[in-house]
Scaffold this motif. Structure first.
Motif, PDB file in Angstrom:
ATOM      1  N   ALA A  62       0.726  -1.078   0.128  1.00 20.22           N
ATOM      2  CA  ALA A  62       0.062   0.011  -0.145  1.00 20.22           C
ATOM      3  C   ALA A  62       0.991   1.161  -0.046  1.00 20.22           C
ATOM      4  O   ALA A  62       0.397   2.496   0.159  1.00 20.22           O
ATOM      5  N   ASP A  63       2.214   1.192  -0.066  1.00 21.39           N
ATOM      6  CA  ASP A  63       3.227   2.216   0.001  1.00 21.39           C
ATOM      7  C   ASP A  63       3.278   2.592  -1.503  1.00 21.39           C
ATOM      8  O   ASP A  63       3.972   2.078  -2.289  1.00 21.39           O
ATOM      9  N   GLN A  64       2.435   3.627  -1.895  1.00 18.83           N
ATOM     10  CA  GLN A  64       2.253   3.902  -3.184  1.00 18.83           C
ATOM     11  C   GLN A  64       3.486   4.518  -3.920  1.00 18.83           C
ATOM     12  O   GLN A  64       4.032   4.033  -5.084  1.00 18.83           O
ATOM     13  N   GLU A  65       4.574   5.076  -3.206  1.00 21.05           N
ATOM     14  CA  GLU A  65       6.004   5.492  -3.814  1.00 21.05           C
ATOM     15  C   GLU A  65       6.691   4.437  -4.092  1.00 21.05           C
ATOM     16  O   GLU A  65       7.160   4.303  -5.182  1.00 21.05           O
ATOM     17  N   LEU A  66       6.824   3.501  -2.954  1.00 22.30           N
ATOM     18  CA  LEU A  66       7.605   2.281  -3.283  1.00 22.30           C
ATOM     19  C   LEU A  66       7.039   1.444  -4.265  1.00 22.30           C
ATOM     20  O   LEU A  66       8.079   0.850  -4.976  1.00 22.30           O
ATOM     21  N   VAL A  67       6.008   1.264  -4.243  1.00 27.91           N
ATOM     22  CA  VAL A  67       5.469   0.291  -5.327  1.00 27.91           C
ATOM     23  C   VAL A  67       5.535   0.993  -6.766  1.00 27.91           C
ATOM     24  O   VAL A  67       6.101   0.194  -7.648  1.00 27.91           O
ATOM     25  N   ASP A  68       5.456   2.308  -6.766  1.00 29.49           N
ATOM     26  CA  ASP A  68       5.812   2.919  -8.099  1.00 29.49           C
ATOM     27  C   ASP A  68       7.148   2.655  -8.585  1.00 29.49           C
ATOM     28  O   ASP A  68       7.311   2.471  -9.661  1.00 29.49           O
ATOM     29  N   ARG A  69       7.924   2.901  -7.594  1.00 33.40           N
ATOM     30  CA  ARG A  69       9.446   2.634  -8.039  1.00 33.40           C
ATOM     31  C   ARG A  69       9.675   1.438  -8.467  1.00 33.40           C
ATOM     32  O   ARG A  69      10.388   1.063  -9.571  1.00 33.40           O
ATOM     33  N   LEU A  70       9.323   0.302  -7.742  1.00 36.78           N
ATOM     34  CA  LEU A  70       9.550  -1.084  -8.215  1.00 36.78           C
ATOM     35  C   LEU A  70       8.829  -1.536  -9.379  1.00 36.78           C
ATOM     36  O   LEU A  70       9.561  -2.160 -10.092  1.00 36.78           O
ATOM     37  N   VAL A  71       7.651  -1.163  -9.670  1.00 36.74           N
ATOM     38  CA  VAL A  71       6.794  -1.494 -10.847  1.00 36.74           C
ATOM     39  C   VAL A  71       7.599  -0.920 -12.007  1.00 36.74           C
ATOM     40  O   VAL A  71       7.760  -1.601 -13.061  1.00 36.74           O
ATOM     41  N   GLY A  72       8.118   0.237 -11.705  1.00 39.60           N
ATOM     42  CA  GLY A  72       8.922   1.081 -12.752  1.00 39.60           C
ATOM     43  C   GLY A  72      10.026   0.135 -13.349  1.00 39.60           C
ATOM     44  O   GLY A  72      10.382   0.380 -14.524  1.00 39.60           O
ATOM     45  N   GLY A  73      10.589  -0.717 -12.533  1.00 40.13           N
ATOM     46  CA  GLY A  73      11.618  -1.570 -12.927  1.00 40.13           C
ATOM     47  C   GLY A  73      11.620  -3.027 -13.481  1.00 40.13           C
ATOM     48  O   GLY A  73      12.495  -3.619 -13.413  1.00 40.13           O
ATOM     49  N   VAL A  74      10.328  -3.355 -13.570  1.00 41.60           N
ATOM     50  CA  VAL A  74       9.825  -4.634 -14.078  1.00 41.60           C
ATOM     51  C   VAL A  74       8.898  -4.731 -15.318  1.00 41.60           C
ATOM     52  O   VAL A  74       8.464  -3.645 -15.635  1.00 41.60           O
ATOM     53  N   ASP A  75       9.002  -5.984 -15.997  1.00 38.34           N
ATOM     54  CA  ASP A  75       8.100  -6.009 -16.904  1.00 38.34           C
ATOM     55  C   ASP A  75       6.794  -6.856 -16.648  1.00 38.34           C
ATOM     56  O   ASP A  75       5.794  -6.997 -17.502  1.00 38.34           O
ATOM     57  N   THR A 104      -3.859  -3.417  -3.260  1.00 39.27           N
ATOM     58  CA  THR A 104      -4.217  -4.189  -4.831  1.00 39.27           C
ATOM     59  C   THR A 104      -4.477  -2.621  -5.552  1.00 39.27           C
ATOM     60  O   THR A 104      -3.740  -2.363  -6.606  1.00 39.27           O
ATOM     61  N   TYR A 105      -5.299  -1.666  -4.981  1.00 41.85           N
ATOM     62  CA  TYR A 105      -5.363  -0.514  -5.492  1.00 41.85           C
ATOM     63  C   TYR A 105      -3.958   0.344  -6.117  1.00 41.85           C
ATOM     64  O   TYR A 105      -3.786   0.726  -7.028  1.00 41.85           O
ATOM     65  N   ALA A 106      -3.098   0.329  -4.906  1.00 45.13           N
ATOM     66  CA  ALA A 106      -1.914   0.811  -5.059  1.00 45.13           C
ATOM     67  C   ALA A 106      -1.036   0.204  -6.232  1.00 45.13           C
ATOM     68  O   ALA A 106      -0.528   0.896  -7.135  1.00 45.13           O
ATOM     69  N   LEU A 107      -1.022  -1.184  -6.415  1.00 51.09           N
ATOM     70  CA  LEU A 107      -0.303  -1.860  -7.375  1.00 51.09           C
ATOM     71  C   LEU A 107      -1.066  -1.710  -8.648  1.00 51.09           C
ATOM     72  O   LEU A 107      -0.342  -1.148  -9.691  1.00 51.09           O
ATOM     73  N   LEU A 108      -2.392  -1.461  -8.776  1.00 55.48           N
ATOM     74  CA  LEU A 108      -3.029  -1.391 -10.002  1.00 55.48           C
ATOM     75  C   LEU A 108      -2.694   0.155 -10.672  1.00 55.48           C
ATOM     76  O   LEU A 108      -2.436   0.449 -12.004  1.00 55.48           O
ATOM     77  N   GLN A 109      -2.397   1.276  -9.632  1.00 49.64           N
ATOM     78  CA  GLN A 109      -2.323   2.382 -10.392  1.00 49.64           C
ATOM     79  C   GLN A 109      -0.783   2.400 -10.678  1.00 49.64           C
ATOM     80  O   GLN A 109      -0.503   3.170 -11.772  1.00 49.64           O
ATOM     81  N   ALA A 110       0.086   1.730 -10.070  1.00 47.87           N
ATOM     82  CA  ALA A 110       1.573   1.800 -10.687  1.00 47.87           C
ATOM     83  C   ALA A 110       1.629   1.054 -12.062  1.00 47.87           C
ATOM     84  O   ALA A 110       2.185   1.560 -12.804  1.00 47.87           O
ATOM     85  N   VAL A 111       0.956  -0.075 -12.026  1.00 45.98           N
ATOM     86  CA  VAL A 111       0.956  -0.908 -13.287  1.00 45.98           C
ATOM     87  C   VAL A 111       0.337  -0.133 -14.386  1.00 45.98           C
ATOM     88  O   VAL A 111       0.815  -0.056 -15.675  1.00 45.98           O
TER      89      VAL A 111
END
Ligand code: NAD
Ligand code: DAU
Length: 336
Positions: A62-75, A104-111
């Motif tokens: 649920a940590d949007q900033e962390l999730v956003d950074r990690l998702v940005g580095g994967v496919d 799940t909301y935070a992950l969806l926003q990042a992907v």
């Protein structure tokens, strides 16, 4: 799609850790990043044998900033992280809403932002339960969850569907039946009874023990997840199950036999409020469209291998055992 870098949420939990082990063994070219908060259910030791092959990040989905950074580095993201235990959701529902829905909301926003492929791990419990003669769940069964756990998983599935439709996120969903195998927390039915038996304690059956679950080995679940991730249709839900329905009493008696104990050497204890009667999966779509089939077709042999694993890995489960049993007692569980 060819996956080169994958983010596995909940990779220190039961199914997620087995997924990471399988990925490292079968797909050595895939770089695995695990994001896990290490709640009571997460265990670094589950990844210890492959620690040098995995990038581990401790953090909250649920940590949007962390999730956003990690998702940005994967496919690709495979999302296992959740509060997963029905009994806990009855005594303390809030973490289920927070992790399973807000997380799940935070992950969806990042992907969505990074246009990354997403696979959502869900459960057959979103469909509610069945009577003895109703047909098994399939992809068209209406949602009808019973507990705060299954309701929070159902809510997260619906968020995924809407992010596909409204924002074009490339997501798939799988709803699987009850898993068994190594690294499952001792709060859950099968490991709880195995570790009771190792300790010379009688297994504990909720109520009469007539409830039915459709058991699948965790490795079969995870092979299906890879099939869906690589070859599944975007926006599609796939049900995962191995045609292996068994009532709880039968499972306890298979375990008693494995330990050379009498078939009636167990206790009936307080039943779970709102206890779902029966789950059953029709996995025809997964089998016909993606060619998946379970490898563990002999439940008795799969259970025997699981018993052997718990016998050999007492150092892994022992630290959680006493506290888990104390929590059951504190929640009011008593022998009937
Ligand atoms: P588990 O409880 O063993 O593991 C959950 C993991 O998620 C733990 O490592 C925990 O530390 C982590 N986690 C919890 N909250 C987090 C947060 N806010 N941020 C980051 N990490 C967090 O669960 P499991 O049995 O492995 O289930 C995994 C997934 O599979 C869940 O989504 C569950 O709903 C689903 N599922 C489970 C089964 C089953 O039989 N166990 C069957 C079908 C579907
Ligand atoms: O169907 C998939 C679901 O399976 C997953 O979504 C959940 O995350 C997972 O925990 C599991 O849910 P269940 O509630 O079916 O699993 P559990 O292991 O808690 O219990 C299995 C059955 O055994 C259930 O009918 C309750 C019963 N039970 C459980 C325990 C812990 C007992 O009879 N005695 C016990 O001590």
């Amino acid at each position: 799609m060819a996956v080169v870098r994958v983010l596995v949420t909940g990779g220190a939990g039961f199914i997620g850790a087995n997924f990471v082990h399988q990925t490292v063994a079968d797909r050595p070219d895939v770089h695995v990043v695990v994001l896990d908060a290490l709640t009571y259910a997460g265990n670094r030791a589950s990844l210890a044998p492959i620690a040098d092959r995995v990038e581990f990040v401790q953090g909250d989905i649920a940590d949007q900033e962390l999730v956003d950074r990690l998702v940005g580095g994967v496919d690709a993201v495979v999302h296992f992280a959740a509060e997963s235990h029905n009994d806990n959701s009855l005594s303390q529902p809030w973490p289920f809403v927070q992790t399973n829905i807000v997380g799940t909301y935070a992950l969806l926003q990042a992907v969505r932002r990074h246009e990354v492929r997403y696979h959502h791990i869900s459960t057959d419990e979103v469909y509610g339960d069945l009577s003895a003669d109703e047909p098994a769940f399939d992809e068209s069964t209406p949602y009808n969850p019973s507990s705060p756990y299954s309701a929070s998983k159902a809510a997260s599935d619906l968020l995924v569907r809407s992010w596909v439709r409204s924002f074009g996120v490339r997501a798939t969903i799988s709803n699987c039946s009850n898993n068994y195998g190594p690294y499952q927390h001792v709060e859950k039915f099968i490991p709880r009874q195995i570790t009771n038996l190792i300790d010379g304690v009688r297994p504990r059956l909720y109520g009469a023990g007539h409830q039915i679950r459709d058991w699948i080995h965790v490795d079969d679940h995870n092979r299906a997840v890879w099939e869906i991730l690589e070859h599944g249709r975007i926006g599609q839900t796939y049900l995962i199950g191995a045609n292996n329905e068994s009532d709880n009493k039968t499972v306890v008696q298979l375990l008693l036999a494995e330990f050379g104990r009498a078939a009636d050497d167990f206790d009936h204890v307080t039943d779970r409020p709102g206890h779902d009667q029966r789950y059953a999966i029709d996995a025809t779509l997964l089998r016909t469209e993606l060619g998946w089939a379970p490898k563990y077709s002999d439940f008795k042999a799969g259970l025997a291998a699981t018993v052997a694993w718990y016998r050999e890995h007492e150092d892994w489960w022992r630290p959680q055992k006493a506290a888990t049993e104390r929590a059951y007692a504190a929640a009011g569980e008593r022998v009937l």
